[in-house]
Design a protein around this motif. Sequence first.
Motif, short mmCIF file in Angstrom:
data_model
loop_
_atom_site.label_atom_id
_atom_site.label_comp_id
_atom_site.label_asym_id
_atom_site.label_seq_id
_atom_site.Cartn_x
_atom_site.Cartn_y
_atom_site.Cartn_z
N ALA A 18 0.87 -1.18 0.00
CA ALA A 18 0.00 0.00 0.00
C ALA A 18 0.90 1.23 0.00
N MET A 19 1.01 1.87 -1.16
CA MET A 19 1.87 3.04 -1.30
C MET A 19 1.00 4.29 -1.13
N VAL A 20 1.21 4.98 -0.01
CA VAL A 20 0.35 6.10 0.38
C VAL A 20 1.01 7.43 -0.02
N GLY A 21 0.38 8.13 -0.96
CA GLY A 21 0.95 9.38 -1.45
C GLY A 21 0.92 10.47 -0.39
N VAL A 22 2.08 11.06 -0.08
CA VAL A 22 2.16 12.06 0.99
C VAL A 22 2.41 13.48 0.46
N GLU A 73 10.64 11.88 3.31
CA GLU A 73 9.56 10.98 2.89
C GLU A 73 10.09 9.83 2.04
N VAL A 74 11.11 10.10 1.23
CA VAL A 74 11.70 9.05 0.39
C VAL A 74 12.51 8.09 1.26
N SER A 75 13.27 8.64 2.21
CA SER A 75 14.02 7.78 3.13
C SER A 75 13.08 6.88 3.92
N ALA A 76 11.94 7.44 4.36
CA ALA A 76 10.95 6.65 5.11
C ALA A 76 10.37 5.55 4.23
N MET A 77 10.17 5.83 2.95
CA MET A 77 9.66 4.81 2.03
C MET A 77 10.62 3.63 1.93
N MET A 194 -4.61 6.35 8.48
CA MET A 194 -4.61 5.67 7.18
C MET A 194 -3.91 4.32 7.28
N GLU A 195 -2.79 4.26 7.99
CA GLU A 195 -2.07 2.99 8.18
C GLU A 195 -2.96 1.97 8.90
N GLN A 196 -3.68 2.41 9.92
CA GLN A 196 -4.54 1.51 10.70
C GLN A 196 -5.68 0.95 9.84
N VAL A 197 -6.29 1.80 9.03
CA VAL A 197 -7.42 1.36 8.20
C VAL A 197 -6.93 0.40 7.11
N ILE A 198 -5.76 0.66 6.56
CA ILE A 198 -5.18 -0.26 5.57
C ILE A 198 -4.93 -1.62 6.20
N GLY A 204 -2.05 -8.00 6.77
CA GLY A 204 -0.77 -8.47 6.27
C GLY A 204 -0.18 -7.64 5.15
N LEU A 205 -0.93 -6.64 4.66
CA LEU A 205 -0.43 -5.79 3.56
C LEU A 205 0.45 -4.68 4.14
N PRO A 206 1.74 -4.64 3.77
CA PRO A 206 2.61 -3.56 4.27
C PRO A 206 2.23 -2.23 3.63
N SER A 207 2.42 -1.15 4.37
CA SER A 207 2.15 0.18 3.82
C SER A 207 3.41 1.04 3.92
N SER A 208 3.46 2.04 3.07
CA SER A 208 4.66 2.88 3.01
C SER A 208 4.30 4.25 2.48
N PRO A 209 4.97 5.30 2.96
CA PRO A 209 4.78 6.62 2.33
C PRO A 209 5.32 6.61 0.91
N TYR A 210 4.79 7.48 0.09
CA TYR A 210 5.08 7.44 -1.34
C TYR A 210 5.03 8.86 -1.90
#
Length: 271
Positions: A18-22, A73-77, A194-198, A204-210
């Motif tokens: 789940a790539m979350v646009g920030v 944000e890129v480092s966090a991704m 947003m992370e919690q709802v995903i 089991g789906l990983p999420s990440s800032p994007y």
Amino acid sequence: EGGAIITEPVGGIPGNFAMVGVFEKGKADVKFTAKSNGGHASAPSKGTPIARLCAFVTEVEKHSPFQKKMLPEVSAMFTSLAPYASFGLKLVLGNMWLFKPLLKAVLPKISAQAGAMLQTTIAFTMQSGSDAYNVIPQEATLGANMRFIPHQGEKESLEIIRNLASKYGLETEIIHSNDYTKPVDIHGEGYRLMEQVIAQTFPGLPSSPYVMTGATDAQFYSPVCDNCIRFAPVVFGPEQMKGMHGLNECIEYNCLPGAVQFYKNLIRAEK
């Protein structure tokens, strides 16, 4: 509109994420014009309009005038994706303090998408010249699309490209331009929700800032929203990515129930 559930968001990191646009980069449409006295092609002079435009494009393509920088944000991704990478890539992404200079150098060569998260980009998209093969044009034009990164925003990036164009005797006209949007606080309440709802909707789906390298209509919510998060809860696999803005653009219908459930969970979570 923006991020989504993307299959292999970076080469060497398989699976769905789940790539979350920030935030999204700014953009501009720019027109470069080269002029001359024209003439017959049987007696060409040096530095014709098309030759000067080509020299300008070659310099930009071979020696980008824009700085590369690893934004927070890129480092966090990359930190979020590191545990799912192959051993060698995991070693690099898991030790950003050591390998950041290496990543800045090699990422654009590995992935155009990842490379675009590091710097302002320019893509040359339109060109016009003479209407006849045997006529040197009095005027030739070149169109380009630019995308601005926060550390070199709209004003600075446009000034850089304008100065470079003037070196080849080109006129620069800004057709349209807007700056990057304010980044979401990736440690704030909105992003955590947003992370919690995903996680609730897609166990089991990983999420990440994007970082959104493209532009979306979400930018128009920014003036009235402190944290404008961009995420569509649908799967974008290789076929969907290949067809984006092209032939057979689509999403898989079997991912729609998950999308409906995501919005239900989001509405409940916000009450």
